[in-house]
Each structure stands twice: as C-alpha cells, then as structure tokens.
Design a protein around this motif. Structure first.
Motif, PDB file in Angstrom:
ATOM      1  N   SER A  98      45.081  62.305 -68.613  1.00 54.20           N
ATOM      2  CA  SER A  98      46.316  61.535 -68.813  1.00 54.20           C
ATOM      3  C   SER A  98      47.477  62.125 -68.031  1.00 54.20           C
ATOM      4  O   SER A  98      47.455  63.284 -67.628  1.00 54.20           O
ATOM      5  CB  SER A  98      46.708  61.556 -70.298  1.00 54.20           C
ATOM      6  N   TRP A  99      48.510  61.333 -67.887  1.00 55.18           N
ATOM      7  CA  TRP A  99      49.821  61.853 -67.515  1.00 55.18           C
ATOM      8  C   TRP A  99      50.431  62.478 -68.772  1.00 55.18           C
ATOM      9  O   TRP A  99      50.030  62.144 -69.897  1.00 55.18           O
ATOM     10  CB  TRP A  99      50.721  60.715 -67.034  1.00 55.18           C
ATOM     11  N   GLY A 100      51.396  63.357 -68.585  1.00 53.93           N
ATOM     12  CA  GLY A 100      52.038  63.983 -69.740  1.00 53.93           C
ATOM     13  C   GLY A 100      53.546  64.014 -69.604  1.00 53.93           C
ATOM     14  O   GLY A 100      54.079  64.103 -68.491  1.00 53.93           O
ATOM     15  N   VAL A 101      54.220  63.912 -70.746  1.00 56.31           N
ATOM     16  CA  VAL A 101      55.665  64.168 -70.809  1.00 56.31           C
ATOM     17  C   VAL A 101      55.866  65.282 -71.824  1.00 56.31           C
ATOM     18  O   VAL A 101      55.501  65.128 -73.001  1.00 56.31           O
ATOM     19  CB  VAL A 101      56.461  62.920 -71.237  1.00 56.31           C
ATOM     20  N   LEU A 102      56.388  66.407 -71.363  1.00 57.60           N
ATOM     21  CA  LEU A 102      56.709  67.532 -72.240  1.00 57.60           C
ATOM     22  C   LEU A 102      58.226  67.611 -72.315  1.00 57.60           C
ATOM     23  O   LEU A 102      58.892  67.700 -71.268  1.00 57.60           O
ATOM     24  CB  LEU A 102      56.133  68.822 -71.654  1.00 57.60           C
ATOM     25  N   PHE A 103      58.777  67.547 -73.542  1.00 53.27           N
ATOM     26  CA  PHE A 103      60.245  67.583 -73.630  1.00 53.27           C
ATOM     27  C   PHE A 103      60.705  68.461 -74.778  1.00 53.27           C
ATOM     28  O   PHE A 103      60.113  68.490 -75.844  1.00 53.27           O
ATOM     29  CB  PHE A 103      60.850  66.187 -73.660  1.00 53.27           C
ATOM     30  N   SER A 104      61.763  69.227 -74.487  1.00 56.47           N
ATOM     31  CA  SER A 104      62.194  70.249 -75.445  1.00 56.47           C
ATOM     32  C   SER A 104      63.366  69.757 -76.285  1.00 56.47           C
ATOM     33  O   SER A 104      64.192  68.951 -75.834  1.00 56.47           O
ATOM     34  CB  SER A 104      62.603  71.524 -74.707  1.00 56.47           C
ATOM     35  N   HIS A 105      63.420  70.281 -77.500  1.00 57.08           N
ATOM     36  CA  HIS A 105      64.487  69.955 -78.450  1.00 57.08           C
ATOM     37  C   HIS A 105      65.134  71.251 -78.904  1.00 57.08           C
ATOM     38  O   HIS A 105      64.447  72.173 -79.316  1.00 57.08           O
ATOM     39  CB  HIS A 105      63.902  69.172 -79.631  1.00 57.08           C
ATOM     40  N   PRO A 106      66.452  71.324 -78.816  1.00 58.62           N
ATOM     41  CA  PRO A 106      67.125  72.603 -79.107  1.00 58.62           C
ATOM     42  C   PRO A 106      66.811  73.146 -80.504  1.00 58.62           C
ATOM     43  O   PRO A 106      66.645  74.349 -80.657  1.00 58.62           O
ATOM     44  CB  PRO A 106      68.607  72.263 -78.976  1.00 58.62           C
ATOM     45  N   LYS A 107      66.683  72.259 -81.498  1.00 59.95           N
ATOM     46  CA  LYS A 107      66.549  72.754 -82.874  1.00 59.95           C
ATOM     47  C   LYS A 107      66.136  71.596 -83.770  1.00 59.95           C
ATOM     48  O   LYS A 107      66.518  70.455 -83.518  1.00 59.95           O
ATOM     49  CB  LYS A 107      67.918  73.301 -83.315  1.00 59.95           C
ATOM     50  N   ALA A 164      59.212  57.645 -80.359  1.00 56.59           N
ATOM     51  CA  ALA A 164      58.143  57.109 -81.216  1.00 56.59           C
ATOM     52  C   ALA A 164      58.089  55.577 -81.113  1.00 56.59           C
ATOM     53  O   ALA A 164      57.020  54.977 -81.061  1.00 56.59           O
ATOM     54  CB  ALA A 164      58.374  57.550 -82.659  1.00 56.59           C
ATOM     55  N   LYS A 165      59.248  54.958 -81.035  1.00 59.40           N
ATOM     56  CA  LYS A 165      59.316  53.498 -80.909  1.00 59.40           C
ATOM     57  C   LYS A 165      58.595  53.021 -79.641  1.00 59.40           C
ATOM     58  O   LYS A 165      58.005  51.944 -79.616  1.00 59.40           O
ATOM     59  CB  LYS A 165      60.797  53.076 -80.871  1.00 59.40           C
ATOM     60  N   LEU A 166      58.640  53.831 -78.578  1.00 63.21           N
ATOM     61  CA  LEU A 166      58.049  53.431 -77.292  1.00 63.21           C
ATOM     62  C   LEU A 166      56.569  53.822 -77.161  1.00 63.21           C
ATOM     63  O   LEU A 166      56.026  53.851 -76.049  1.00 63.21           O
ATOM     64  CB  LEU A 166      58.844  54.035 -76.131  1.00 63.21           C
ATOM     65  N   LYS A 167      55.915  54.096 -78.292  1.00 61.72           N
ATOM     66  CA  LYS A 167      54.497  54.522 -78.281  1.00 61.72           C
ATOM     67  C   LYS A 167      53.640  53.642 -77.371  1.00 61.72           C
ATOM     68  O   LYS A 167      52.888  54.135 -76.530  1.00 61.72           O
ATOM     69  CB  LYS A 167      53.975  54.459 -79.720  1.00 61.72           C
ATOM     70  N   ASP A 168      53.738  52.308 -77.530  1.00 56.76           N
ATOM     71  CA  ASP A 168      52.877  51.409 -76.746  1.00 56.76           C
ATOM     72  C   ASP A 168      53.202  51.475 -75.259  1.00 56.76           C
ATOM     73  O   ASP A 168      52.322  51.320 -74.416  1.00 56.76           O
ATOM     74  CB  ASP A 168      53.027  49.959 -77.236  1.00 56.76           C
ATOM     75  N   GLU A 169      54.468  51.694 -74.926  1.00 51.65           N
ATOM     76  CA  GLU A 169      54.863  51.789 -73.511  1.00 51.65           C
ATOM     77  C   GLU A 169      54.231  53.031 -72.868  1.00 51.65           C
ATOM     78  O   GLU A 169      53.751  52.978 -71.735  1.00 51.65           O
ATOM     79  CB  GLU A 169      56.393  51.846 -73.374  1.00 51.65           C
ATOM     80  N   PHE A 170      54.243  54.132 -73.591  1.00 55.20           N
ATOM     81  CA  PHE A 170      53.599  55.339 -73.054  1.00 55.20           C
ATOM     82  C   PHE A 170      52.088  55.130 -72.973  1.00 55.20           C
ATOM     83  O   PHE A 170      51.457  55.468 -71.970  1.00 55.20           O
ATOM     84  CB  PHE A 170      53.940  56.561 -73.921  1.00 55.20           C
ATOM     85  N   ALA A 171      51.503  54.542 -74.021  1.00 54.98           N
ATOM     86  CA  ALA A 171      50.042  54.384 -74.067  1.00 54.98           C
ATOM     87  C   ALA A 171      49.561  53.494 -72.921  1.00 54.98           C
ATOM     88  O   ALA A 171      48.561  53.801 -72.275  1.00 54.98           O
ATOM     89  CB  ALA A 171      49.627  53.804 -75.422  1.00 54.98           C
ATOM     90  N   LYS A 172      50.284  52.410 -72.637  1.00 56.28           N
ATOM     91  CA  LYS A 172      49.775  51.514 -71.585  1.00 56.28           C
ATOM     92  C   LYS A 172      49.905  52.129 -70.193  1.00 56.28           C
ATOM     93  O   LYS A 172      49.258  51.678 -69.261  1.00 56.28           O
ATOM     94  CB  LYS A 172      50.394  50.128 -71.692  1.00 56.28           C
ATOM     95  N   ARG A 173      50.671  53.176 -70.082  1.00 54.96           N
ATOM     96  CA  ARG A 173      50.771  53.913 -68.812  1.00 54.96           C
ATOM     97  C   ARG A 173      49.879  55.161 -68.817  1.00 54.96           C
ATOM     98  O   ARG A 173      49.977  55.995 -67.914  1.00 54.96           O
ATOM     99  CB  ARG A 173      52.232  54.316 -68.568  1.00 54.96           C
ATOM    100  N   ASN A 174      49.062  55.308 -69.852  1.00 55.09           N
ATOM    101  CA  ASN A 174      48.158  56.466 -69.967  1.00 55.09           C
ATOM    102  C   ASN A 174      48.937  57.785 -69.975  1.00 55.09           C
ATOM    103  O   ASN A 174      48.615  58.738 -69.270  1.00 55.09           O
ATOM    104  CB  ASN A 174      47.118  56.454 -68.826  1.00 55.09           C
ATOM    105  N   VAL A 175      49.992  57.812 -70.800  1.00 55.09           N
ATOM    106  CA  VAL A 175      50.860  58.989 -70.877  1.00 55.09           C
ATOM    107  C   VAL A 175      50.796  59.571 -72.286  1.00 55.09           C
ATOM    108  O   VAL A 175      50.965  58.836 -73.268  1.00 55.09           O
ATOM    109  CB  VAL A 175      52.324  58.617 -70.560  1.00 55.09           C
ATOM    110  N   LYS A 176      50.578  60.878 -72.377  1.00 50.13           N
ATOM    111  CA  LYS A 176      50.662  61.578 -73.656  1.00 50.13           C
ATOM    112  C   LYS A 176      52.017  62.279 -73.751  1.00 50.13           C
ATOM    113  O   LYS A 176      52.441  62.925 -72.784  1.00 50.13           O
ATOM    114  CB  LYS A 176      49.545  62.612 -73.777  1.00 50.13           C
TER     115      LYS A 176
END
Ligand code: BEZ
Length: 212
Positions: A31-40, A54-66
């Motif tokens: 898969s493609w991946g998106v890693l993103f950090s959160h301060p706290k 989380a709302k965009l789950k289907d958008e990420f899934a259809k692009r084969n992105v985790k």
C-alpha cells in the motif's frame, strides 16, 4: 539523525498502537502510506484532524492508502481519546494511532523541533509509496490544523505521475488537465497522449488527464 528527504527510504520501526504492535514496512505491505504526527492527546486541533481523517476512510481505501497517526502518549491514553473524537467529531477513528512515549518514531522522522517545542511533535505528514520511499513531507506548527483534503489531492497527483509522464499544475484536482513533462519529445508524446495536447509554449503542453 538526518532530515528525511524526498526519495529516501522511510525508516522502519516496530511500535505499539491502538491496534497492537505495528512493524511499519510489513504493515504497509504494497500500500501507499500516510504517517502523521500529533503533538499530544486530548488537544483540540488534533481531535478535529483525526475525526476528519476517519471520515475520509473510503477516500484513502480507494487509493490503496493506509493511514497511521502517531503521538508521544501511551496506548491507554489514545484509547480514551478515541472516544472523545467520536463523540465530538461524529466519526470513529478507523486507523491505528501509534504510541510513541520513547519518541522512537518521532526521532526517526525528526518530528520534534526543539526550537518550537522540546516535548511536543510538530504536525508532520509523510506520504510513503509502495516502494517505501518518501514521496511528500509537510511540516505544520502545532497551532495550525492540516488540510486533509490537500493530502488526498497530493495522493492523486503522486499516483497519476507515477504511472504517466505528466506533472500536475497549480491547484490541480483529479480529472483536470495535466502537463506533459518536458523530457517527453513531441514525437514521443504523439504515442503517449493520443487525445492530443495544447502547446502554450514548447515547454508547457497541456493534455487531458490520461487515465480518464
Ligand atoms: C492542538 O492539537 O490543539 C494543539 C496541540 C499542541 C499545541 C497547540 C494546539
């Protein structure tokens, strides 16, 4: 630790998460991946970002992105926070959040910028290709929430330009015309772009999106 640059191999790691231990490269698979950090955890801007992602789950899934979030807090705190995110944003977090109390991931990916904060990560985004190479880096300050639609837009561009000899112009979105890269000669372009193109300049040739 060196700054990660485009084209570098994304560092591998094993770290615990809200969905159990994750060995990053193995977890990514093809898969493609998106890693993103959160301060706290339990912070307002992060809460909105995680809910929208989380709302965009289907958008990420259809692009084969985790999608994989990371924060320096522990799994127990993440799990409590996830409840708040669903309650306030209306979407249940549907991707793992890494627990990084030892800052293993934050250090590997240079997510703590000491002149901004010694303890909190900045808002980093890494897009990683199926070849495990870094394709995009973004760095936002803690006080500015990211534009998740922009991350989707960049994924569309990266996936298109990985397959075709094109580049995407300013503010491009999926379905709009694209630019034939200058390395492709007009003669070569005839075969690659059968829909034709408009040459505004010899170096600026605009063609319909080739996979549409
Ligand atoms: C937030 O996510 O709201 C936040 C986190 C750290 C500093 C400032 C804001």
């Amino acid at each position: 630790m060196a700054t990660l640059r485009l084209g570098d191999t994304a560092p591998d790691f094993t770290q615990d998460s809200t969905e159990g231990p994750i060995q990053f490269h193995k977890w990514l698979g093809d898969s493609w991946g998106v890693l993103f950090s959160h301060p706290k955890d339990f912070t307002p801007v992060c809460t909105t970002e995680l809910g929208y992602t989380a709302k965009l789950k289907d958008e990420f899934a259809k692009r084969n992105v985790k999608v994989l979030a990371v924060s320096v807090d522990a799994v127990r705190e993440h799990k409590a926070w996830v409840g708040d995110i669903e309650e306030t944003q209306g979407f249940k977090v549907n991707f793992p959040i890494l627990a990084d109390p030892d800052r293993k991931v934050a250090d590997l990916y240079d997510m703590i910028h000491p002149n901004a904060s010694d303890t909190l990560t900045v808002r980093s985004v890494f897009i990683i290709g199926p070849d495990k190479k870094v394709k995009l880096t973004l760095t936002y300050p803690a006080s500015t929430g990211r534009n998740v639609d922009e991350i989707i837009r960049v994924l569309d561009s990266l996936q298109l330009t990985a397959d075709y000899s094109v580049a995407t112009p300013v503010n491009w979105t999926d379905g709009e015309d694209v630019i034939i890269v200058t390395a492709v000669s007009d003669e070569d372009a005839k075969g690659r772009f059968p829909k034709g193109w408009k040459a505004l300049k010899p170096y600026l040739r605009v063609t319909p999106q080739p996979n549409r």
